[in-house]
Enzyme design. Structure first.
Site, mmCIF file in Angstrom:
data_model
loop_
_atom_site.group_PDB
_atom_site.id
_atom_site.type_symbol
_atom_site.label_atom_id
_atom_site.label_comp_id
_atom_site.label_asym_id
_atom_site.label_seq_id
_atom_site.Cartn_x
_atom_site.Cartn_y
_atom_site.Cartn_z
ATOM 1 N N CYS A 1 -33.539 -84.644 -87.714
ATOM 2 C CA CYS A 1 -33.932 -84.394 -85.946
ATOM 3 C C CYS A 1 -35.570 -85.166 -86.100
ATOM 4 C CB CYS A 1 -33.897 -82.710 -86.071
ATOM 5 S SG CYS A 1 -35.114 -82.133 -84.575
ATOM 6 N N CYS B 94 -38.087 -83.074 -84.500
ATOM 7 C CA CYS B 94 -38.808 -82.176 -85.911
ATOM 8 C C CYS B 94 -39.647 -82.655 -86.742
ATOM 9 C CB CYS B 94 -37.575 -81.453 -86.347
ATOM 10 S SG CYS B 94 -36.401 -80.463 -86.257
#
Length: 104
Positions: A29, A32
């Protein structure tokens, strides 16, 4: 103090007392990856005042589903074992710090 990686086995004992910020993330991600250094920095700054933890949703899908994590990063703030705030998406260190301090 670095952010602690939690599993379903260690989760409860880590959030049951005090204030804990948990970052639900995954290695693939993009946002992230941007959130992680912020989380680590916050962990250093908060020291013993609050726990900062992270959960890899690929490795711990039960925890992600238990807390209704639909998109990542999702950050959930716990106080004495209960979720008190849920934030979805990339958050600044100042945002997170003020939310944590509001629960101390």
């Amino acid at each position: 103090m670095a952010a602690v990686a939690l599993t379903k086995d260690s989760f409860q004992q880590n959030v049951e007392s005090g204030v804990t910020l948990v970052d639900f993330w995954a290695p693939w991600c993009g946002p992230c990856k941007m959130q992680l250094p912020i989380i680590e920095e916050l962990s250093e700054e908060m020291g013993a005042q609050a726990k900062i933890a992270k959960i890899n949703v690929d490795e711990e899908p039960e925890l992600a589903s238990q807390f209704g994590v639909m998109s990542i990063p999702t950050l959930i703030l716990f106080k004495d074992g209960q979720p008190v705030d849920k934030m979805v998406g990339l958050k600044s260190k100042d945002d997170l710090k003020s939310k944590i301090e509001g629960q101390l």
